[in-house]
Write a protein that holds these residues in place. Structure first.
Motif, short mmCIF file in Angstrom:
data_model
loop_
_atom_site.label_atom_id
_atom_site.label_comp_id
_atom_site.label_asym_id
_atom_site.label_seq_id
_atom_site.Cartn_x
_atom_site.Cartn_y
_atom_site.Cartn_z
N CYS A 154 0.82 -1.22 0.00
CA CYS A 154 0.00 0.00 0.00
C CYS A 154 0.85 1.26 0.00
N CYS A 157 1.46 3.88 -2.90
CA CYS A 157 0.47 4.92 -3.22
C CYS A 157 -0.08 5.65 -2.00
N HIS A 158 0.16 5.13 -0.80
CA HIS A 158 -0.40 5.76 0.41
C HIS A 158 0.67 6.06 1.45
N TYR A 174 -7.24 12.84 -8.21
CA TYR A 174 -7.87 13.22 -6.93
C TYR A 174 -7.22 14.51 -6.40
N ARG A 188 -5.39 2.08 7.56
CA ARG A 188 -5.53 2.88 6.34
C ARG A 188 -6.97 3.37 6.19
C1 HEC Z 1 -1.57 1.81 -7.25
C2 HEC Z 1 -1.83 2.70 -6.16
C3 HEC Z 1 -2.52 2.16 -4.93
C4 HEC Z 1 -2.09 1.16 -4.13
C5 HEC Z 1 -0.84 0.32 -4.27
C6 HEC Z 1 -3.06 1.07 -3.07
N1 HEC Z 1 -4.04 1.99 -3.22
FE1 HEC Z 1 -5.59 2.35 -1.96
N2 HEC Z 1 -6.34 3.69 -3.23
C7 HEC Z 1 -5.77 4.04 -4.44
C8 HEC Z 1 -6.70 4.86 -5.18
C9 HEC Z 1 -6.50 5.43 -6.55
C10 HEC Z 1 -7.86 4.98 -4.37
C11 HEC Z 1 -9.15 5.70 -4.68
C12 HEC Z 1 -10.11 4.66 -5.24
C13 HEC Z 1 -11.46 5.26 -5.55
O1 HEC Z 1 -11.52 6.14 -6.41
O2 HEC Z 1 -12.45 4.82 -4.91
C14 HEC Z 1 -7.58 4.24 -3.15
C15 HEC Z 1 -8.48 4.15 -2.12
C16 HEC Z 1 -8.29 3.38 -1.01
C17 HEC Z 1 -9.24 3.26 0.08
C18 HEC Z 1 -10.62 3.89 0.16
C19 HEC Z 1 -10.65 5.16 0.95
C20 HEC Z 1 -10.07 6.34 0.20
O3 HEC Z 1 -8.99 6.78 0.60
O4 HEC Z 1 -10.67 6.80 -0.80
C21 HEC Z 1 -8.67 2.42 1.00
C22 HEC Z 1 -9.27 2.01 2.32
C23 HEC Z 1 -7.41 2.00 0.45
N3 HEC Z 1 -7.19 2.61 -0.76
C24 HEC Z 1 -6.57 1.10 1.07
C25 HEC Z 1 -5.46 0.57 0.45
C26 HEC Z 1 -4.70 -0.52 1.02
C27 HEC Z 1 -4.97 -1.19 2.36
C28 HEC Z 1 -3.69 -0.82 0.14
C29 HEC Z 1 -2.67 -1.93 0.22
C30 HEC Z 1 -3.21 -3.28 0.30
C31 HEC Z 1 -3.83 0.11 -0.97
N4 HEC Z 1 -4.91 0.92 -0.75
C32 HEC Z 1 -2.98 0.16 -2.04
C33 HEC Z 1 -4.53 3.69 -4.89
C34 HEC Z 1 -3.76 2.67 -4.37
#
Ligand code: HEC
Length: 200
Positions: A154, A157-158, A174, A188
């Motif tokens: 994660c 990207c986070h 965004y 997260r």
């Molecule tokens: C490639 C980039 C990427 C990775 C790697 C990634 N995310 Fe995200 N994540 C995003 C994006 C883009 C969104 C917005 C999705 C949407 O439009 O609903 C998001 C949204 C979320 C949300 C919904 C709440 C919000 O912030 O809008 C959660 C919870 C979340 N991610 C958790 C995780 C977790 C846990 C992991 C690892 C397992 C992870 N993400 C890995 C790109 C990523």
């Protein structure tokens, strides 16, 4: 929004033992989970599995920039698909959201803060969950949330040091993104589910 006074995980306990309706039920002591919580947990497994599959496949084959598009385009349909298979509405939310459509309502915001407090108090987020029956007018709704941990994957990207190309793409998709700065093991966000109980 009016919440029933019970901090409950088990609707059946509430409805069959009304005398407990004002008591705090310590879920550690309850051995038999209600059907609702069993369903909620199973749906999260399916939804979480679908999301993780889409994410890891895209990351492996095309890298994080393409994977961002996949998250952007597919997260909502994957939630809808899993909701459509049942009488539940399934989504993800967080205190700091990337997509504003995922912003928590008042009940979810309270539960998210409760999860943070429980984590600070030493509870393992892997087994953490919270459920409650909410009453609005005549409508009873079963609501359930479960925290989502920040894993290594994660952080691309986070995380705290997100690659510039990733940041640029995130900002383009965004403009109000708040979902960075997380470290391994942080909460997260959370899965959030609800189901109307007395629907005709
Ligand atoms: C490639 C980039 C990427 C990775 C790697 C990634 N995310 Fe995200 N994540 C995003 C994006 C883009 C969104 C917005 C999705 C949407 O439009 O609903 C998001 C949204 C979320 C949300 C919904 C709440 C919000 O912030 O809008 C959660 C919870 C979340 N991610 C958790 C995780 C977790 C846990 C992991 C690892 C397992 C992870 N993400 C890995 C790109 C990523």
């Amino acid at each position: 929004m009016k919440s029933l006074t019970v901090k409950m995980l088990f609707t059946s306990v509430l409805f069959t033992l009304p005398s407990l309706a004002h008591a705090e039920i310590n879920h550690a002591e309850v051995k038999v989970p209600s059907q609702d919580i069993v369903e909620a947990r199973a749906l999260i497994k399916a939804f979480g599995g679908d999301l993780k599959h889409a994410l890891t496949t895209a990351m492996k084959s095309d890298g994080p920039i393409k994977a961002l598009t996949v998250c952007n385009v597919e997260a909502a349909p994957i939630a809808q698909k899993n909701s459509a298979l049942s009488s539940w509405k399934i989504a993800r939310t967080a205190i700091k959201v990337r997509n504003e459509n995922n912003a928590p309502d008042a009940w979810e915001a309270t539960v998210l803060r409760q999860f943070e407090a429980r984590k600070t108090a030493g509870e393992d987020i892997k087994t953490m969950e919270y459920a409650e029956v909410i009453q609005e007018g005549e409508q009873l709704t079963y609501r359930y949330m479960k925290p989502i941990a920040t894993a290594g994957l994660c952080l691309t990207c986070h995380g705290t040091q997100v690659d510039e190309a990733v940041t640029t793409k995130v900002r383009a998709l965004y403009p109000n993104d708040q979902a960075t700065g997380f470290t391994l093991g942080d909460i997260r966000g959370a899965f959030t589910l609800k189901k109307q109980l007395n629907k005709e």
